[in-house]
Write an enzyme that holds these catalytic residues in place. Structure first.
Site, short mmCIF file in Angstrom:
data_model
loop_
_atom_site.label_atom_id
_atom_site.label_comp_id
_atom_site.label_asym_id
_atom_site.label_seq_id
_atom_site.Cartn_x
_atom_site.Cartn_y
_atom_site.Cartn_z
CG HIS A 44 -24.62 -28.44 -23.70
ND1 HIS A 44 -23.48 -28.35 -24.44
CD2 HIS A 44 -24.52 -27.50 -22.73
CE1 HIS A 44 -22.70 -27.40 -23.94
NE2 HIS A 44 -23.30 -26.89 -22.89
CE1 TYR B 245 -20.21 -33.13 -30.84
CE2 TYR B 245 -18.36 -34.55 -31.42
CZ TYR B 245 -19.32 -34.14 -30.51
OH TYR B 245 -19.40 -34.73 -29.28
CE1 TYR C 189 -22.37 -36.22 -29.10
CE2 TYR C 189 -23.85 -35.25 -27.48
CZ TYR C 189 -22.60 -35.32 -28.09
OH TYR C 189 -21.58 -34.51 -27.65
C1 PHB Z 1 -14.61 -33.16 -24.46
O1 PHB Z 1 -15.17 -32.15 -24.01
O2 PHB Z 1 -13.49 -33.51 -24.07
C2 PHB Z 1 -15.28 -33.95 -25.50
C3 PHB Z 1 -16.60 -33.65 -25.86
C4 PHB Z 1 -17.23 -34.39 -26.84
C5 PHB Z 1 -16.56 -35.42 -27.46
C6 PHB Z 1 -15.27 -35.74 -27.08
C7 PHB Z 1 -14.61 -35.00 -26.10
O3 PHB Z 1 -17.19 -36.12 -28.43
#
Ligand code: PHB
Ligand code: RFL
Length: 391
Positions: A72, A200, A384
């Protein structure tokens, strides 16, 4: 029995350390309290930093990850009904890989079995002794029989509730903690993900996250109350709540279906310092916990193992403790930066019961700033995708 390193815990930290040591010719045993099937049944992390992927390659377990993992180059932040893309690749030159912790664990278990290295599953009453001297000892029970292992070092990779950190005398560890006033309710479903990238979402009803495990398996989360129980959340209620927190386009594209797993996780930040006590080194969740909002927990476990494997390999090559002596400080510098990032993402994306109108306005300004300023989005992106490992 005698080994060079006794590893407590067969989660990703313990298994990855075992594999890196095995490749360096260092002999290690892993003691795990649960069964292998139980370890594989825990649905947890999904996002791997490039540094974690590189380390898994170094451990010789990258083949399936490169074939099946989804690379990604961006994530989306959704607020005020609009989505805003953070171009991770364009801003940092790096990407992340979506590949489940379950799969990482399975690949490491398979590699360990193929190498003929020993893991004792369902090891009971594991206890750690004499790690403040030169000859640590680990005892455990298996099928009613007591066993004793003599070793040079103990690696405490047994997670937040493990025995390793609890074995350090009180007063020798400093701990730092923040408990958040909400949890995450997560579901896994065999449906096509709503979008190609993670979303998000900050919404007045609370945070939501759209993630995935593959092109046909989705992982979704909604912020929930700490009092909520799984029984309160039949699938229909979950999907309705998720839809209320997403933008129109996402709602139109969302494919729903029966959940194949559902769980509630509380959110906390926690750090224990130092991460080494004599010949016991803590790594991963045994030493620190972050809320999942920044996708950092598994990646931090991997970076600890990067430092720990190098320190142990250096010890057996040089006969000195010089790298072991730096282990804790080196890890903690990176740990605290991830703790800060995870706290910041959590603060920016969730609804807190005591925010008030002023706090709400500040959160809105922060989101607007992050997506509107290249400097601010670059800072988010740099954290990130993962800060570099120090040498
Ligand atoms: C997940 O796919 O479980 C996941 C992805 C991103 C996050 C937390 C959990 O910040
Ligand atoms: P683990 O995975 O907890 O493994 C520790 C192992 O030790 C065993 N154990 C013992 N063994 C012997 N004797 C004892 N006394 C023992 N006590 C415990 C346990 O049975 C277990 O097998 O720790 P490790 O290896 O440090 O790995 C840490 C990661 O599992 C954790 O940080 C991540 O899952 C956190 N996390 C995420 N991290 C990411 O990097 N990206 C993500 O997207 C992400 N999402 C998440 C997450 C964690 C979540 N939950 C449920 C906590 C999403 C969620 C919902």
């Amino acid at each position: 029995m005698r080994v060079q390193v006794a590893i407590i815990g067969a989660g990703p930290a313990g298994l990855l350390l075992g594999q890196l040591l095995h490749r360096a010719g260092i002999d290690a045993i892993i003691l795990e309290r649960r069964s292998a099937d139980h370890v594989l049944s825990r649905i947890r992390a999904g996002v791997l930093e490039q540094g974690t992927v590189d380390l898994l390659d170094e451990a010789g377990v990258g083949r399936r990850l490169h074939a099946e993992g989804l690379v990604h180059g961006g994530i989306e932040l959704c607020f005020d009904g609009q989505r805003h893309r953070i171009d991770l690749q364009g801003l940092t030159g790096k990407s992340v890989t979506v590949y489940g912790q379950t799969e990482v664990t399975r690949d490491l278990m398979d590699a360990r079995a193929a190498a003929g290295a020993e893991t004792v599953y369902e090891a009971e009453q594991v206890s750690l002794h004499d790690f403040d001297g030169d000859s640590p000892v680990v005892r455990y029970r298996k099928d009613g029989v007591e066993h004793e292992i003599r070793c040079d070092f103990i690696a405490g990779c047994d997670g937040y509730h493990g025995v390793s950190r609890a074995s350090v005398p009180s007063g020798a560890l400093e701990t730092y903690e923040r408990i958040y006033p909400f949890g995450w309710l997560g579901i896994l479903a065999d449906v096509k993900p709503v979008s190609d990238e993670l979303i998000y979402a900050n919404h007045e009803r609370g945070f939501a996250l759209c993630s995935m495990r593959s092109r046909t398996r989705s992982r979704y989360y909604v912020q929930c109350s700490l009092d909520d129980r799984i029984e309160d959340w039949p699938d229909e209620r979950f999907w309705e709540e998720l839809k209320r927190r997403l933008d129109h386009e996402a709602v139109a594209n969302l494919v729903t279906g029966p959940s194949i797993e559902k769980s509630i996780a509380p959110l906390r930040s926690f750090v224990a310092e130092p991460m080494r006590f004599g010949r016991l080194m803590l790594a991963g969740d045994a030493a620190h916990i972050v809320p999942p909002t920044g996708a950092k927990g598994l990646n931090l476990a991997a970076s600890d193992i990067h430092y720990l494997s190098r320190a142990l390999i250096d010890h057996y090559r040089s006969g000195t403790m010089r790298e072991i002596d730096h282990y804790s400080a080196r890890c903690l510098r990176r740990v605290w930066k991830s703790v800060r990032f995870s706290w910041w993402m959590t603060s920016m994306m969730h609804r807190f019961p005591d925010t008030g109108e002023f706090g709400q306005k500040i959160q809105e300004a922060e989101l607007d700033y992050v997506v509107g300023s290249t400097a601010a989005s670059t800072s988010l992106a740099e954290n990130y995708v993962g800060l570099p490992f120090e040498v």
